[in-house]
Design an enzyme around this catalytic site. Sequence first.
Site, PDB file in Angstrom:
ATOM      1  N   SER A  25      35.132  19.905  49.889  1.00  0.00           N
ATOM      2  CA  SER A  25      33.995  19.365  50.647  1.00  0.00           C
ATOM      3  C   SER A  25      33.070  20.496  51.088  1.00  0.00           C
ATOM      4  O   SER A  25      32.084  20.280  51.774  1.00  0.00           O
ATOM      5  CB  SER A  25      34.498  18.595  51.886  1.00  0.00           C
ATOM      6  OG  SER A  25      35.343  19.414  52.675  1.00  0.00           O
ATOM      7  N   ASN A  53      42.834  18.357  60.908  1.00  0.00           N
ATOM      8  CA  ASN A  53      42.512  16.966  61.230  1.00  0.00           C
ATOM      9  C   ASN A  53      41.767  16.828  62.562  1.00  0.00           C
ATOM     10  O   ASN A  53      40.801  16.080  62.664  1.00  0.00           O
ATOM     11  CB  ASN A  53      43.781  16.111  61.238  1.00  0.00           C
ATOM     12  CG  ASN A  53      44.428  16.060  59.863  1.00  0.00           C
ATOM     13  OD1 ASN A  53      43.839  16.532  58.887  1.00  0.00           O
ATOM     14  ND2 ASN A  53      45.626  15.510  59.781  1.00  0.00           N
ATOM     15  N   THR A  86       2.119 -16.078  61.985  1.00  0.00           N
ATOM     16  CA  THR A  86       3.484 -16.546  61.739  1.00  0.00           C
ATOM     17  C   THR A  86       3.472 -16.979  60.281  1.00  0.00           C
ATOM     18  O   THR A  86       2.438 -17.451  59.788  1.00  0.00           O
ATOM     19  CB  THR A  86       3.884 -17.730  62.646  1.00  0.00           C
ATOM     20  OG1 THR A  86       3.012 -18.814  62.369  1.00  0.00           O
ATOM     21  CG2 THR A  86       3.774 -17.391  64.127  1.00  0.00           C
ATOM     22  N   HIS A  87       4.566 -16.804  59.601  1.00  0.00           N
ATOM     23  CA  HIS A  87       4.637 -17.104  58.147  1.00  0.00           C
ATOM     24  C   HIS A  87       3.574 -16.325  57.367  1.00  0.00           C
ATOM     25  O   HIS A  87       3.135 -16.781  56.320  1.00  0.00           O
ATOM     26  CB  HIS A  87       4.481 -18.607  57.860  1.00  0.00           C
ATOM     27  CG  HIS A  87       5.310 -19.485  58.730  1.00  0.00           C
ATOM     28  ND1 HIS A  87       6.572 -19.901  58.381  1.00  0.00           N
ATOM     29  CD2 HIS A  87       5.073 -20.008  59.958  1.00  0.00           C
ATOM     30  CE1 HIS A  87       7.081 -20.662  59.351  1.00  0.00           C
ATOM     31  NE2 HIS A  87       6.187 -20.734  60.329  1.00  0.00           N
ATOM     32  N   SER A  95      -3.476   8.404  42.530  1.00  0.00           N
ATOM     33  CA  SER A  95      -2.823   7.945  41.309  1.00  0.00           C
ATOM     34  C   SER A  95      -3.130   8.948  40.203  1.00  0.00           C
ATOM     35  O   SER A  95      -4.216   9.530  40.160  1.00  0.00           O
ATOM     36  CB  SER A  95      -3.360   6.562  40.938  1.00  0.00           C
ATOM     37  OG  SER A  95      -3.227   6.347  39.544  1.00  0.00           O
ATOM     38  N   LYS A 100      -7.913   5.473  43.315  1.00  0.00           N
ATOM     39  CA  LYS A 100      -6.853   4.960  44.185  1.00  0.00           C
ATOM     40  C   LYS A 100      -6.446   5.866  45.335  1.00  0.00           C
ATOM     41  O   LYS A 100      -6.434   7.078  45.225  1.00  0.00           O
ATOM     42  CB  LYS A 100      -5.606   4.634  43.356  1.00  0.00           C
ATOM     43  CG  LYS A 100      -5.841   3.439  42.455  1.00  0.00           C
ATOM     44  CD  LYS A 100      -4.572   2.707  42.160  1.00  0.00           C
ATOM     45  CE  LYS A 100      -4.091   1.941  43.375  1.00  0.00           C
ATOM     46  NZ  LYS A 100      -2.821   1.300  43.134  1.00  0.00           N
ATOM     47  N   GLU A 104       5.414   3.106  52.122  1.00  0.00           N
ATOM     48  CA  GLU A 104       6.252   2.532  51.056  1.00  0.00           C
ATOM     49  C   GLU A 104       7.596   3.248  50.968  1.00  0.00           C
ATOM     50  O   GLU A 104       8.656   2.627  50.849  1.00  0.00           O
ATOM     51  CB  GLU A 104       5.541   2.636  49.708  1.00  0.00           C
ATOM     52  CG  GLU A 104       4.397   1.653  49.562  1.00  0.00           C
ATOM     53  CD  GLU A 104       3.610   1.894  48.288  1.00  0.00           C
ATOM     54  OE1 GLU A 104       3.582   0.995  47.445  1.00  0.00           O
ATOM     55  OE2 GLU A 104       3.031   2.985  48.131  1.00  0.00           O
ATOM     56  N   GLN A 116      37.252  12.237  54.190  1.00  0.00           N
ATOM     57  CA  GLN A 116      36.339  13.328  53.834  1.00  0.00           C
ATOM     58  C   GLN A 116      35.011  12.773  53.293  1.00  0.00           C
ATOM     59  O   GLN A 116      33.987  13.452  53.317  1.00  0.00           O
ATOM     60  CB  GLN A 116      37.011  14.245  52.800  1.00  0.00           C
ATOM     61  CG  GLN A 116      36.165  15.418  52.388  1.00  0.00           C
ATOM     62  CD  GLN A 116      36.969  16.458  51.611  1.00  0.00           C
ATOM     63  OE1 GLN A 116      37.746  17.210  52.186  1.00  0.00           O
ATOM     64  NE2 GLN A 116      36.809  16.479  50.294  1.00  0.00           N
TER      65      GLN A 116
HETATM   66  N1  ARG Z   1      37.781  18.646  54.537  1.00  0.00           N
HETATM   67  C1  ARG Z   1      38.590  17.738  55.249  1.00  0.00           C
HETATM   68  C2  ARG Z   1      37.754  16.538  55.698  1.00  0.00           C
HETATM   69  O1  ARG Z   1      36.586  16.640  55.726  1.00  0.00           O
HETATM   70  C3  ARG Z   1      39.180  18.387  56.472  1.00  0.00           C
HETATM   71  C4  ARG Z   1      40.461  17.782  56.943  1.00  0.00           C
HETATM   72  C5  ARG Z   1      41.526  17.970  55.929  1.00  0.00           C
HETATM   73  N2  ARG Z   1      42.815  17.600  56.432  1.00  0.00           N
HETATM   74  C6  ARG Z   1      43.880  17.490  55.624  1.00  0.00           C
HETATM   75  N3  ARG Z   1      44.976  17.139  56.196  1.00  0.00           N
HETATM   76  N4  ARG Z   1      43.788  17.643  54.333  1.00  0.00           N
HETATM   77  O2  ARG Z   1      38.268  15.497  56.015  1.00  0.00           O
END
Ligand code: ARG
Length: 462
Positions: free
Chosen positions: A23, A110, A155-156, A277, A283, A290, A322
Amino acid sequence: MDKMWSGRFSSGASSLLDDFNASIMYDRKLYREDIEGSLAHAAMLCAQGILTQDELKEIQDGMAQVLIEIEDGNFEWKISDEDLHMAIEKRLTSLIGDTGKKLHTARSRNDQVAVDFRRYVLRKNREITQAIKSLMEVITEIASKNSETLLPGMTHLQHAQPINFAFHLLAYNSMFKRDIERFESSRKRNNISPLGCAALAGTPHNINREMTAQELGFSSVSVNCLDTVSDRDFALEILFNISTMMMHISRLSEELVMWSSYEFSFVELSDEYSTGSSIMPQKKNPDVPELLRGKTGRVNGNLIALLTVMKGLPLAYNKDTQEDKEGVFDSVETAEISLEILREALKTMTIKSDNMYKACKVGHLSATDLADYLVEHCDIPFREAHFITGKAVAKSEELGIDISDLEFNELHKIDNRIKEDVMQYLEIEHSMNARTSQGGTATLRTMEQVVYFENYLKNLDL
Ligand code: ARG
């Protein structure tokens, strides 16, 4: 075999696993939160006699160095380090040696990730509410100058009754105020420290969770560790709050798109916030509203994605979680730029009040006022008044004019109980100003609403 968790493994991870599992490409955004969390944790470990003063100092100095490297762009983010938590701790250890290895005492990734991500969400919550506030200030400012600018209320999407432009804009301020309130209540509810929950069950070390909570700006400590390391409600709440706010932005954007069309021509977006455009030289396109309308789709997607990730997870932490971050980062960044650009587009747009007024002269907007007049001044029951007014509308259509331009003798022919004083009731401006009930559109009432929002914004402490 340079993984922190590689003790029980006999062969290294495949690079395919590294790519899939990591990650670090996106969670590195949380580096500040992560370093602050580690420093608070280390200070607490020291206060509890788990680390010595010298060790704490080494960790502090090492972390200061890591921070500089990250901010200067010299930090090496490697996929094989998996996430920012391990990358930072590894770098710390390479800088200060064995003391770096003590930092993770009484902590798990964690609770670490729960701290970092929660603090990011709380910080962004505050920044987004500030941006909503500044959008509301611009809307209030425009409203304060347009409480007599008539346009057809609909309305509508059909012309219904005349209102003023300030009244219309302040409807959005009411929505944005509720959005701010939702963010505020979410911030209050989720301002709880996960630090010290460790992997899932707490820790046998003599830690002080109150101390780290306070240091990190949390207002209290979470009650149940099992819940805390797996809970992502706080992330869902910001996603929902952003989705609701973007839905409001999208509704306003839809109106801006319509209003800037030739058919409406109620507003003209400034050149600064319009696009051309590539093929049609004439335009001027409303890309900004949008895109704002379009981006609402992706933030809704992010909300549904995380709800779906969470729905089947057993307690406590699962790696599925994650997947919580990218959608939140995306929604937060989308919300930030959306609020800013909408504010600027509104600030610089031209209001074409003549066209708005002209539109009020189409569609017999004061027809209801004639019916109300008949009830109030001629003692005619509403159903009958409705019928007589219908005749007046038909007559106007036949003459190709708006009911507000119908001459008195025509009205008198339709029903001789109608007196000359009816004429003022048919005027568009009169019609708007007649709606003086609380929260109504009359200029007087609208200006009360302007003051209401001015006071709200002035006293809003975010
Ligand atoms: N990169 C992990 C996440 O974003 C961190 C926690 C990972 N914990 C583990 N027990 N593998 O959730």
